[in-house]
Design a protein around this motif. Structure first.
Motif, PDB file in Angstrom:
ATOM      1  N   SER A 101      -9.816  -0.004   0.438  1.00  0.00           N
ATOM      2  CA  SER A 101      -9.565   1.318  -0.034  1.00  0.00           C
ATOM      3  C   SER A 101      -9.916   2.086  -0.037  1.00  0.00           C
ATOM      4  O   SER A 101      -9.360   3.563  -0.122  1.00  0.00           O
ATOM      5  CB  SER A 101      -8.469   1.445  -1.449  1.00  0.00           C
ATOM      6  OG  SER A 101      -7.496  -0.027  -1.339  1.00  0.00           O
ATOM      7  N   THR A 131       2.333   1.383  -3.432  1.00  0.00           N
ATOM      8  CA  THR A 131       0.721   2.332  -4.129  1.00  0.00           C
ATOM      9  C   THR A 131       1.010   3.463  -4.228  1.00  0.00           C
ATOM     10  O   THR A 131       0.783   4.237  -5.271  1.00  0.00           O
ATOM     11  CB  THR A 131      -0.036   1.195  -4.093  1.00  0.00           C
ATOM     12  OG1 THR A 131       0.032   0.152  -4.283  1.00  0.00           O
ATOM     13  CG2 THR A 131      -0.676   1.623  -5.452  1.00  0.00           C
ATOM     14  N   GLY A 172      -9.978  -6.010  -0.776  1.00  0.00           N
ATOM     15  CA  GLY A 172      -9.056  -4.782  -0.624  1.00  0.00           C
ATOM     16  C   GLY A 172      -9.605  -3.730  -1.266  1.00  0.00           C
ATOM     17  O   GLY A 172      -9.191  -2.383  -0.963  1.00  0.00           O
ATOM     18  N   PRO A 182       1.620  -1.622   0.184  1.00  0.00           N
ATOM     19  CA  PRO A 182       0.198  -0.446   0.131  1.00  0.00           C
ATOM     20  C   PRO A 182       1.054   1.091   0.308  1.00  0.00           C
ATOM     21  O   PRO A 182       0.187   2.448  -0.631  1.00  0.00           O
ATOM     22  CB  PRO A 182      -0.644  -0.451   1.107  1.00  0.00           C
ATOM     23  CG  PRO A 182      -0.995  -1.886   1.717  1.00  0.00           C
ATOM     24  CD  PRO A 182       0.410  -2.071   0.815  1.00  0.00           C
ATOM     25  N   GLN A 201      -3.868  -0.760  -6.510  1.00  0.00           N
ATOM     26  CA  GLN A 201      -3.976  -1.835  -5.012  1.00  0.00           C
ATOM     27  C   GLN A 201      -5.009  -2.871  -5.743  1.00  0.00           C
ATOM     28  O   GLN A 201      -4.457  -3.905  -5.686  1.00  0.00           O
ATOM     29  CB  GLN A 201      -4.498  -1.084  -3.749  1.00  0.00           C
ATOM     30  CG  GLN A 201      -4.953  -1.924  -3.070  1.00  0.00           C
ATOM     31  CD  GLN A 201      -3.411  -1.723  -2.473  1.00  0.00           C
ATOM     32  OE1 GLN A 201      -2.517  -1.268  -3.336  1.00  0.00           O
ATOM     33  NE2 GLN A 201      -2.814  -3.065  -1.340  1.00  0.00           N
ATOM     34  N   TYR A 202      -5.989  -2.338  -6.783  1.00  0.00           N
ATOM     35  CA  TYR A 202      -6.876  -3.247  -6.873  1.00  0.00           C
ATOM     36  C   TYR A 202      -6.681  -4.009  -7.829  1.00  0.00           C
ATOM     37  O   TYR A 202      -6.307  -5.611  -7.532  1.00  0.00           O
ATOM     38  CB  TYR A 202      -8.214  -2.800  -7.579  1.00  0.00           C
ATOM     39  CG  TYR A 202      -9.611  -3.732  -8.092  1.00  0.00           C
ATOM     40  CD1 TYR A 202      -9.775  -4.895  -7.301  1.00  0.00           C
ATOM     41  CD2 TYR A 202      -9.653  -3.808  -8.868  1.00  0.00           C
ATOM     42  CE1 TYR A 202     -11.377  -5.305  -7.624  1.00  0.00           C
ATOM     43  CE2 TYR A 202     -10.434  -5.304  -9.491  1.00  0.00           C
ATOM     44  CZ  TYR A 202     -10.991  -5.898  -9.114  1.00  0.00           C
ATOM     45  OH  TYR A 202     -11.568  -7.034  -9.677  1.00  0.00           O
ATOM     46  N   TRP A 235     -10.486   4.021   2.984  1.00  0.00           N
ATOM     47  CA  TRP A 235      -9.685   5.138   3.575  1.00  0.00           C
ATOM     48  C   TRP A 235      -9.626   6.322   3.088  1.00  0.00           C
ATOM     49  O   TRP A 235      -9.386   7.280   3.004  1.00  0.00           O
ATOM     50  CB  TRP A 235      -8.636   4.037   3.675  1.00  0.00           C
ATOM     51  CG  TRP A 235      -7.609   3.533   4.341  1.00  0.00           C
ATOM     52  CD1 TRP A 235      -7.889   2.405   4.668  1.00  0.00           C
ATOM     53  CD2 TRP A 235      -6.986   3.741   5.727  1.00  0.00           C
ATOM     54  NE1 TRP A 235      -7.129   1.399   5.967  1.00  0.00           N
ATOM     55  CE2 TRP A 235      -7.155   2.917   6.998  1.00  0.00           C
ATOM     56  CE3 TRP A 235      -7.340   5.094   6.183  1.00  0.00           C
ATOM     57  CZ2 TRP A 235      -6.081   2.491   7.838  1.00  0.00           C
ATOM     58  CZ3 TRP A 235      -6.577   5.029   7.511  1.00  0.00           C
ATOM     59  CH2 TRP A 235      -6.525   4.056   8.196  1.00  0.00           C
ATOM     60  N   PHE A 289      -4.700   5.296  -6.712  1.00  0.00           N
ATOM     61  CA  PHE A 289      -4.274   4.645  -6.047  1.00  0.00           C
ATOM     62  C   PHE A 289      -5.126   3.545  -5.485  1.00  0.00           C
ATOM     63  O   PHE A 289      -5.157   1.626  -5.147  1.00  0.00           O
ATOM     64  CB  PHE A 289      -4.538   5.161  -4.087  1.00  0.00           C
ATOM     65  CG  PHE A 289      -4.161   4.262  -2.616  1.00  0.00           C
ATOM     66  CD1 PHE A 289      -2.496   3.529  -2.426  1.00  0.00           C
ATOM     67  CD2 PHE A 289      -5.360   4.453  -2.159  1.00  0.00           C
ATOM     68  CE1 PHE A 289      -3.160   2.928  -1.620  1.00  0.00           C
ATOM     69  CE2 PHE A 289      -5.283   3.459  -1.236  1.00  0.00           C
ATOM     70  CZ  PHE A 289      -4.078   2.309  -0.530  1.00  0.00           C
ATOM     71  N   VAL A 290      -6.658   3.396  -6.325  1.00  0.00           N
ATOM     72  CA  VAL A 290      -7.606   2.568  -5.286  1.00  0.00           C
ATOM     73  C   VAL A 290      -7.675   1.886  -6.544  1.00  0.00           C
ATOM     74  O   VAL A 290      -7.422   0.778  -6.321  1.00  0.00           O
ATOM     75  CB  VAL A 290      -8.965   3.142  -5.308  1.00  0.00           C
ATOM     76  CG1 VAL A 290     -10.052   2.266  -5.793  1.00  0.00           C
ATOM     77  CG2 VAL A 290      -9.291   4.109  -4.817  1.00  0.00           C
TER      78      VAL A 290
END
Length: 358
Positions: free
Chosen positions: A87, A32, A83, A29, A67-68, A90, A63-64
């Motif tokens: 995300s 990322t 996840g 994370p 991360q996915y 957050w 970022f989302v």
């Protein structure tokens, strides 16, 4: 008679390997975030996007998405969806926190330069709008008095009303009517409360413009918040505590006083402080009811007073550099005052909360 033993599966075989799930490293994370921020900055500079807010939104989207995609490739679709939701939570949290942090930062930056002992202990008597100096002592004292009077009246009335709704009025027509009007009062704008007090207290009863008149409007705004928050806290008290006390022969009123209220005192105190935070920054009722003055008036029942929100409004409206600096200083003092009140409320809640017996 010979016995044969089946061989154990070798370490790292297909059977043992199938039980091990692939996981992304813990630093993924953070990496990322760095990559998303770098990509957003590069696109912002490449396409000449000057807004830093747009840079931040692009970084959040990258970022989302990043991360996915990483989680889906390494951990599978199920973990990737989990996840993705994490995300999004957050990112939503940071987006909600951003205006608060920005507000605090800008208010401190603009107002810290004018905060000193003279600013906190002097009034605006004899100070022109374009002059430096002066202070908000008259507005600070008036605000503490007006909010204090409103709290002394609204808090007991609101708590007792909530006690009736929860402990005595279940299913009764009066309780339903009270609950309905509390809900209606929750949505009443502050200017409507000010107009009502102006019409009834000053026009009809021919009373003067005072700090107490402003407190009456604050009571109207504070009551529904106290009632609703206290009601919810009382509903959280387990019925077993009430039943055990009543089974021992304790009267119902004493059970409420000694068992129910001490158990919910933390939430009740928090609700009262939320109500104070709701009213302490109101400007519209103060404009109509306390009239405003640059003099120090410590008697809320006689002659006009000022208030911190009214002080900030008037100083910023003057339009000079000196007055705008005083307005930002007043806003900073108001924020600090609310923070101190919340800290006191937390201390009282911990002090009065029931202690578990060892």
């Amino acid at each position: 008679m010979s016995t044969t033993t089946s061989p154990r599966p070798a370490h790292g075989s297909a059977l043992s390997g199938s039980l091990v799930e692939r996981r992304l490293p813990r630093w993924t994370p953070a990496a990322t975030v760095v990559g998303a921020a770098a990509l957003a900055v590069a696109l912002g500079l490449g396409f000449s996007i000057s807004s830093k807010l747009q840079w931040g939104l692009m970084a959040a989207i990258f970022f989302v998405g990043g991360q996915y995609l990483l989680a889906r490739r390494v951990e599978g679709a199920r973990q990737a969806k989990n996840g993705l939701v994490g995300s999004l939570v957050w990112v939503a949290f940071l987006l909600a926190l951003l205006p608060l942090v920005g507000l605090l930062y800008y208010t401190v930056k603009q107002g810290i330069g004018v905060i000193n002992i003279d600013f906190l202990t002097h009034s605006m008597n004899g100070i022109a709008s374009n002059q430096t100096g002066g202070g908000l002592y008259h507005a600070l004292i008036a605000t503490l008095e007006q909010v204090g009077i409103a709290t002394l009246i609204a808090a007991p009335v609101g708590i007792l009303t909530a006690v009736y709704l929860v402990e005595y009025g279940a299913g009764r027509p009066l309780a339903k009517a009270v609950s309905f009007f509390v809900d209606v009062m929750t949505g009443v704008p502050s200017i409507v409360a000010g107009l009502f007090i102006l019409t009834f207290w000053i026009v009809i009863l021919n009373q003067s413009y005072t700090g107490f008149a402003g407190s009456l409007a604050l009571i109207i705004l504070m009551l529904p918040v106290v009632v609703r928050s206290t009601e919810e806290m009382l509903k959280l008290v387990p019925n077993e505590l009430r039943e055990a006390s009543l089974a021992l022969g304790v009267p119902k009123w004493l059970t409420i006083l000694r068992i129910v209220l001490p158990t919910a005192i933390g939430g009740i105190t928090t609700g009262v402080m939320l109500a104070i935070a709701r009213i302490i920054g109101e400007t519209a009722p103060m404009l109509m009811l306390v009239f405003g003055t640059d003099l120090i008036n410590t008697n809320p029942f006689k002659d006009p007073q000022s208030s911190l929100p009214l002080y900030v409004y008037q100083q910023y409206g003057n339009g000079t550099d000196a007055s705008e600096a005083r307005a930002w200083g007043g806003a900073l003092v108001l924020i600090v005052l609310v923070m101190l009140l919340n800290l006191v409320a937390r201390g009282i809640a911990r002090w009065k909360a029931p202690k578990a017996s060892r």
